[in-house]
Design an enzyme around this catalytic site. Structure first.
Site, PDB file in Angstrom:
ATOM      1  N   GLY A 204      -0.487   0.153  -5.032  1.00 54.93           N
ATOM      2  CA  GLY A 204      -1.803  -0.424  -4.814  1.00 54.93           C
ATOM      3  C   GLY A 204      -2.817   0.163  -5.767  1.00 54.93           C
TER       4      GLY A 204
ATOM      5  N   CYS B 159       0.858  -1.180   0.000  1.00 55.31           N
ATOM      6  CA  CYS B 159       0.000   0.000   0.000  1.00 55.31           C
ATOM      7  C   CYS B 159       0.894   1.230   0.000  1.00 55.31           C
ATOM      8  CB  CYS B 159      -0.903   0.022   1.235  1.00 55.31           C
ATOM      9  SG  CYS B 159      -2.052  -1.364   1.370  1.00 55.31           S
TER      10      CYS B 159
ATOM     11  N   CYS C 294      15.506  -6.962   5.738  1.00 55.40           N
ATOM     12  CA  CYS C 294      14.817  -8.227   5.931  1.00 55.40           C
ATOM     13  C   CYS C 294      14.998  -9.064   4.673  1.00 55.40           C
ATOM     14  CB  CYS C 294      13.333  -8.001   6.217  1.00 55.40           C
ATOM     15  SG  CYS C 294      12.398  -9.541   6.408  1.00 55.40           S
TER      16      CYS C 294
ATOM     17  N   TYR D 261      12.019  -4.282  -6.207  1.00 55.65           N
ATOM     18  CA  TYR D 261      10.851  -4.296  -7.092  1.00 55.65           C
ATOM     19  C   TYR D 261       9.794  -3.251  -6.776  1.00 55.65           C
ATOM     20  CZ  TYR D 261       6.548  -6.091  -9.255  1.00 55.65           C
ATOM     21  OH  TYR D 261       5.383  -6.206  -9.959  1.00 55.65           O
TER      22      TYR D 261
ATOM     23  N   SER E  19      10.383  -3.207 -14.417  1.00 55.06           N
ATOM     24  CA  SER E  19      11.173  -3.341 -13.192  1.00 55.06           C
ATOM     25  C   SER E  19      12.522  -3.989 -13.415  1.00 55.06           C
ATOM     26  CB  SER E  19      10.376  -4.124 -12.141  1.00 55.06           C
ATOM     27  OG  SER E  19       9.939  -5.366 -12.651  1.00 55.06           O
TER      28      SER E  19
ATOM     29  N   ASN F  36       0.272   1.171   5.876  1.00 49.79           N
ATOM     30  CA  ASN F  36       0.965   0.300   4.936  1.00 49.79           C
ATOM     31  C   ASN F  36       1.693  -0.760   5.743  1.00 49.79           C
ATOM     32  OD1 ASN F  36       2.476  -0.893   2.858  1.00 49.79           O
ATOM     33  ND2 ASN F  36       4.098   0.625   3.049  1.00 49.79           N
ATOM     34  N   GLY F  37       1.425  -2.027   5.468  1.00 52.55           N
ATOM     35  CA  GLY F  37       2.092  -3.107   6.182  1.00 52.55           C
ATOM     36  C   GLY F  37       1.121  -4.200   6.566  1.00 52.55           C
TER      37      GLY F  37
END
Length: 462
Positions: free
Chosen positions: A41, A14, A445, A255, A296, A115-116
């Protein structure tokens, strides 16, 4: 969401934005900023604005240009506002799940855009429902909103701090009260959030490209665990009261983010070029031309060309006007869906040994179709190079990944993937090479590659 070529990509998350000014009507700016974040989104869009102690909002399903017209924008007046574009990772894709969420509580009202994804949302929701709380949506963002309202007696800033101690997962929040704009980033910094400056105020946004679009200057990124409060007195930072290792999602760089964005001081375009150069070093090949899977894969393909000395050319032309809801009821039409989205520029690949650079392979189905298209158009060989390591584990932090059994990197070795996609050779960048491309030693991560999650996660998706 788009069908066809995007079926083999991880789905967007998002995008959030927030603007505080002294006396301007900022709805137009909010919508322009959301347009810049539209890649994050495409299911729904919305804004909420505050003026003279009242919060008004509009949100609906669709792209920003479908949700907002001149009359709607004209009707939303305010000097404080937040906005949201959504791709659903929790909660069904319905209008009632669109954001921002506007909440009435004892001390007034506030709006929230998130967002998340929370890994403990179901547990908290069950607890709140046991206490009699009624939920209007099926999204985890409403869990956050209810918790903030629950701690209203402490004031909005302390309430948010207390809520952050309860939440586990990824969250970048843009929160608005009748007189404040507040930005929040989770303690691991999994999701991005930055601060910008405009002439008479400040902007919060998921990516710096949104700041550029509305003429704001990037000030800095919000730190992991930080709360930023913007009001008539300016900007106040409330740093995290606990230490966590920073773990920004590496796929933001690979990406999700626009190539013209800067995240945590890293230029996205330059990072992607560096991955291509590393790929050329790690997996060299004798070939005649380097092409990309647009868009991309473009920067990595240019980097591979520079690193290898093999000329870069356009080999696939992307049709940018395919509708979001293109229906593909049969296998034959699914095959045509790739050709509708991408077409081979035959003159650049016929009779040549081709290096095809892509940013990721998730299921492998679209990669096979593209390789076959290139060979049918006359490519002598197709060597696939991927600027991310094999995706082997599911994400729980806001990226919609398939179950592990559908991740080709989790169930097949590289040699079998090569055969499945009909490539003459296949090389993925190493995790070491990927980190080298960031210019840093840590801070990301990488759980989708190595299963090393920054916190405990549920096992039902494995």
């Amino acid at each position: 969401m788009y069908q066809g070529i995007e079926l083999d990509k991880l789905k967007e998350e998002c995008g959030v934005i927030g603007i505080y000014t002294e006396d301007s009507n900022i709805t137009n700016m909010l919508c322009f900023g959301l347009l810049a974040l539209q890649h994050r989104g495409q299911e729904s869009a919305g804004v909420a604005v505050a003026k003279d102690g009242e919060i008004d909002y509009h949100k609906d399903m669709g792209l920003v240009t479908e949700v907002f017209d001149d009359d709607t924008i004209e009707s939303l007046n305010g000097n404080i506002g937040i906005g949201h574009v959504r791709y659903s990772t929790t909660g069904e894709s319905y209008a009632y799940n669109a954001q921002p969420l506007v909440v009435q509580y004892r001390k007034g009202s506030f709006a929230l855009a998130h967002n998340g994804n929370l890994v403990n949302a179901d547990t908290i929701r069950d607890m709140l429902e046991e206490d009699g709380v009624v939920f209007q949506t099926s999204i985890d963002s409403e869990v956050i909103a209810n918790l903030i309202a629950r701690y209203h007696k402490f004031g909005i800033e302390k309430a948010i701090r207390k809520v952050m101690e309860i939440l586990k997962g990824a969250f970048a929040l843009s929160v608005m009260t009748e007189d404040k704009l507040i930005g929040v980033r989770d303690p691991h910094g999994l999701r991005p959030l930055c601060l910008g400056k405009i002439d008479d105020g400040y902007v919060l946004a998921s990516e710096s490209c949104a700041l550029d679009t509305i003429g704001a200057e990037l000030v800095r990124d919000i730190e992991p665990g930080e709360i930023v409060v913007i009001d008539k007195n300016g900007v106040k930072s409330i740093p995290s009261n606990k230490w966590c290792k920073k773990n920004m999602c590496i796929f933001e760089l690979i990406y999700f983010s626009r190539p013209d964005s800067v995240l945590d001081d890293i230029n996205i375009y330059n990072f992607r070029k560096r991955t291509g150069k590393v790929l050329a070093k790690e997996y060299p090949v004798d070939a005649d031309v380097v092409i990309s899977v647009p868009d991309s894969g473009n920067a990595a393909a240019i980097g591979f060309s520079e690193g290898s000395g093999i000329p870069y050319a356009e080999g696939l032309i992307k049709n940018r006007y395919v509708g979001r809801t293109f229906i593909q009821p049969s296998q034959e039409l699914r095959e045509q869906g790739v050709r509708l989205k991408l077409n081979v520029l035959k003159e650049n690949i016929e009779g040549k040994r081709v290096v095809l650079v892509d940013d990721s392979i998730v299921r492998g189905t679209t990669s096979r179709r593209i390789v076959n298209m290139l060979k049918k158009a006359g490519a002598k060989e197709v060597h696939v190079r991927v600027s991310s390591p094999p995706v082997k584990y599911s994400c729980y932090f806001g990226i919609d990944t398939p179950n592990r059994q559908h991740l080709i990197g989790a169930v097949k070795p590289v040699e079998e993937i090569k055969d499945m996609i009909n490539a003459d050779s296949l090389g993925y960048i190493s995790i070491k090479g990927l980190i080298e491309s960031t210019g840093r030693e840590e801070g990301y991560c990488l759980a989708c590659f190595n299963g090393d999650y920054p916190m405990e996660v549920p096992k039902n998706k494995e």
